[in-house]
Design a protein around this motif. Structure first.
Motif, short mmCIF file in Angstrom:
data_model
loop_
_atom_site.label_atom_id
_atom_site.label_comp_id
_atom_site.label_asym_id
_atom_site.label_seq_id
_atom_site.Cartn_x
_atom_site.Cartn_y
_atom_site.Cartn_z
N CYS A 377 0.80 -1.23 0.00
CA CYS A 377 0.00 0.00 0.00
C CYS A 377 0.83 1.29 0.00
N ARG A 378 0.68 2.08 -1.03
CA ARG A 378 1.42 3.35 -1.15
C ARG A 378 0.97 4.34 -0.07
N ARG A 379 -0.32 4.34 0.20
CA ARG A 379 -0.86 5.29 1.17
C ARG A 379 -0.27 5.01 2.56
N CYS A 394 -5.68 0.25 1.50
CA CYS A 394 -6.51 1.45 1.33
C CYS A 394 -7.52 1.24 0.20
N ASN A 395 -7.24 0.24 -0.62
CA ASN A 395 -8.10 -0.02 -1.78
C ASN A 395 -8.21 1.16 -2.73
N CYS A 397 -5.03 2.60 -4.12
CA CYS A 397 -3.71 2.84 -4.73
C CYS A 397 -3.45 1.67 -5.65
N CYS A 400 -2.85 -1.76 -3.99
CA CYS A 400 -4.00 -2.36 -3.32
C CYS A 400 -5.01 -2.86 -4.36
ZN ZN Z 1 -3.21 1.19 -0.82
#
Ligand code: ZN
Ligand code: ADP
Length: 610
Positions: A377-379, A394-395, A397, A400
């Motif tokens: 996950c980047r976030r 986070c669904n 990025c 995800c």
């Molecule tokens: Zn993410």
């Protein structure tokens, strides 16, 4: 008479048509109403402006807003005037007559908010002038401008302490979207906020989708994405150099889009003209260097694309943060390729800065490269960098949405490393790849590299795939390009892998195939009308056209009349009376008075036509 948070909320509903405070607004406002000072660290789009605008409305006296954004002050004040808020500004762009008028308004107690540029305030009789009326709050916007760290440093901000000495009883509220520890420390020290309440909101920008593309043909990749998701939308493309921003804008124009360059090499006048056009018109792509963006509160920027690598994670976060201020879906795209990995690794090695600064630079670049190569996950990574815990996924990025497939890359890495070794660590990526795929050319022949045992051992993999692999090996520190020619040297980690003492995992690159039919028929996710049904979307378009006309007639940006999110709510709620109209989020009493009749008429007509 004490003013309470309830009074503040009533005013929020009446003036702005918002139901309640969001994020940490209530906490900050409570502190200010109690006469205390505060530092508010909130992300872009987090609602910082209302933290001082609401106190300005409910407290007796005038709120002074210190802002470095001379070019944007007029828009900011025009935005407030739309709500019938008593606001004005003083800066060097005004004629003597204009500023005389504003001064008179202030002295007559007719202003709830006065925006001032610090240089204006701190020169001549500025401080004496301000003291002639009761000031209820000094808001210091873009407070990170006091920090010598960032590239937004404004020396005038350092002189603000003079102002505070003259108004010691007046609460101070510093606001910024820059969250790093160093900047925060400097703000507290230099604005004398040691005893202030410090409010930190989450820096998560939920509506921004973070995506990193493996750079191959940036322009083609971008255009494909743009046409699929953003046709007609406003956006920003960040480039590293002035030339790149010019060239990119020219290219976009040549393919029929509307684009403008923006960089520090242009005259102030041209720069301002481009900025203004971008803010006022719809569907413009601005191709800019990092010189662009601070304080741009255009709410409907639907995408920010980095054609070149940002300087740091802080920069990336700040630049991408300019997308989706209205809370509607927006995209952040970054194109990252082999060249970027090489450049970062070279930078890491070459720095001539003193050791302590160099260490910080290295950490920053390392963090950036880790972010670009990340598989999860980047976030979560971004927020962790700013010291915030986040529960992935986070669904929203790339990683995800489509988790990358990892594979054991030890053997592949060994092939690459041994080609480097056998050609004596004297060549760059392109040549090594030629050896691996067994490509005969002049350079190969000149060095008799077709006789190497590694010649052609990688012909089962294409050249572009090998380059992606090289990028990962360089990013992960197995290879170090030398500073001058980019010849690859095997590092200690690389040697271990070569000797089989260490394994490597690499990403299987899944190439995005051409736009599928499903993609084409699907409504663009980022189009506001995607949340409306067909009839509502048609209404939205009519309301939008009306908004544009009204904005142009007053020479203000369209979003200062109504945000897209307000138009969406209007199209959904279809109010029939002025009272109903005023309760739509983002409208309030003043705008209702101005616009209810016009918009209700359109809504009535469409309702009847249905
Ligand atoms: Zn993410
Ligand atoms: P910042 O200055 O922190 O970037 P803004 O003050 O421009 O953020 O606010 C961002 C957006 O959120 C604006 O569109 C604003 O109208 C909206 N907004 C602010 N406060 C509220 C609220 N209490 N309820 C609903 N929307 C809000």
């Amino acid at each position: 008479m004490t003013v309470t948070l309830t009074d503040a909320r009533d005013e929020l509903r009446r003036v702005f048509g918002y139901q309640d405070f969001i994020g940490k607004q209530a906490e900050v406002i409570t502190q200010v109403l109690n006469g205390g000072s505060a530092l508010a660290l909130m992300p872009t789009g987090g609602g910082k402006s209302l933290c001082y605008q609401i106190p300005a409305l409910v407290l007796p006296g005038t709120t002074l807003v210190i802002s470095p954004l001379i070019a944007l002050m007029k828009d900011q004040v025009d935005g407030l005037l739309q709500y019938n808020i008593r606001a004005a500004y003083l800066n060097s762009t005004q004629t003597i007559n204009e500023s005389r008028q504003v001064r008179a308004q202030f002295l007559n107690g007719e202003l709830d908010l006065l925006y001032v540029a610090p240089e204006r305030l701190l020169s001549g009789d500025g401080v004496q002038f301000i003291q002639q009326q009761p000031i209820n709050l000094i808001a210091i916007d873009e407070a990170h401008c006091i920090s010598q760290w960032g590239h937004d440093f404004r020396p005038e901000y350092l002189k603000l302490s003079t102002l505070f000495q003259h108004l010691p009883q007046v609460p101070r509220l510093a606001l910024t979207a820059t969250a790093d520890a160093q900047t925060k420390k400097e703000i507290i020290e230099k604005l004398n906020l040691e005893n202030a309440q410090i409010t930190v909101d989450s820096f998560d920008r939920r509506n921004i989708r973070y995506q990193i593309f493996s750079k191959e043909n940036t322009r083609a990749q971008f255009l494909e994405f743009y046409q699929r998701e953003h046709a007609g939308h406003s956006g920003i493309i960040y480039c590293l150099s002035r030339r790149r921003s010019e060239e990119t804008a020219q290219w976009l124009e040549s393919v029929g889009l509307t684009a403008l360059p923006y960089h520090a090499g242009m005259t102030t006048k041209t720069r301002q003209r481009h900025q203004e056009k971008f803010i006022r018109e719809e569907g413009i792509i601005i191709c800019a260097t990092v010189a662009f963006g601070m304080g741009i509160d255009k709410s409907d920027v639907r995408f920010v694309a980095h054609f070149d690598l940002p300087k740091s994670i802080e920069g990336y976060y700040q630049e991408t943060g300019r997308a989706g201020r209205d809370g509607l879906a927006a995209n952040a795209l970054l194109f990252y390729g082999l060249g970027d990995a090489v450049n970062i690794r070279k930078l890491l090695q070459d720095s001539t800065a003193p050791a302590n600064i160099r260490r910080i630079e290295q950490q920053k670049l390392d963090a950036l490269i880790t972010f670009c190569e990340a598989n999860d996950c980047r976030r979560a990574l971004l927020l962790k960098y700013f010291g915030e815990a986040y529960q992935a996924p986070c669904n929203n990025c790339d990683n995800c949405i489509t988790p990358p497939q990892m594979q054991d890359g030890t053997v592949i890495a060994q092939k690459f490393l041994s080609a480097v070794m056998r050609s004596r660590q004297m060549f760059g990526v392109t040549h090594i790849v030629d050896i691996l795929i067994g490509k005969t050319n002049e350079k190969i022949q000149k060095f008799s590299h077709e006789t190497l045992s590694t010649f052609g051992i990688g012909s089962d993999i294409g050249a572009s795939e090998w380059k992606r692999i090289a990028r990962q090996l360089i990013s992960n520190g197995l290879l170090q390009p030398d500073e001058q020619y980019g010849a690859l040297k095997i590092t200690e980690i690389g040697s271990k892998v070569l000797r089989g003492e260490r394994t490597v995992t690499i990403k299987k690159e899944v190439k995005k195939t051409k736009t599928t039919k499903a993609d084409r028929v699907r409504k663009p996710r980022t189009d506001p009308s995607a949340v409306l049904n067909e009839w509502q979307a048609a209404i939205f378009e009519e309301l939008r056209a009306e908004r544009l006309q009204l904005a142009q007639a007053q020479n203000v940006p369209a979003y200062t009349v109504f945000h897209d999110s307000t138009l969406i709510e209007l199209a959904k709620a279809l109010p029939t009376t002025e009272a109903e109209f005023a309760t739509i989020p983002g409208i309030g009493a003043g705008k209702s008075e101005r616009y209810a009749a016009k918009f209700l008429k359109i809504i009535d007509r469409l309702r009847e036509a249905e």
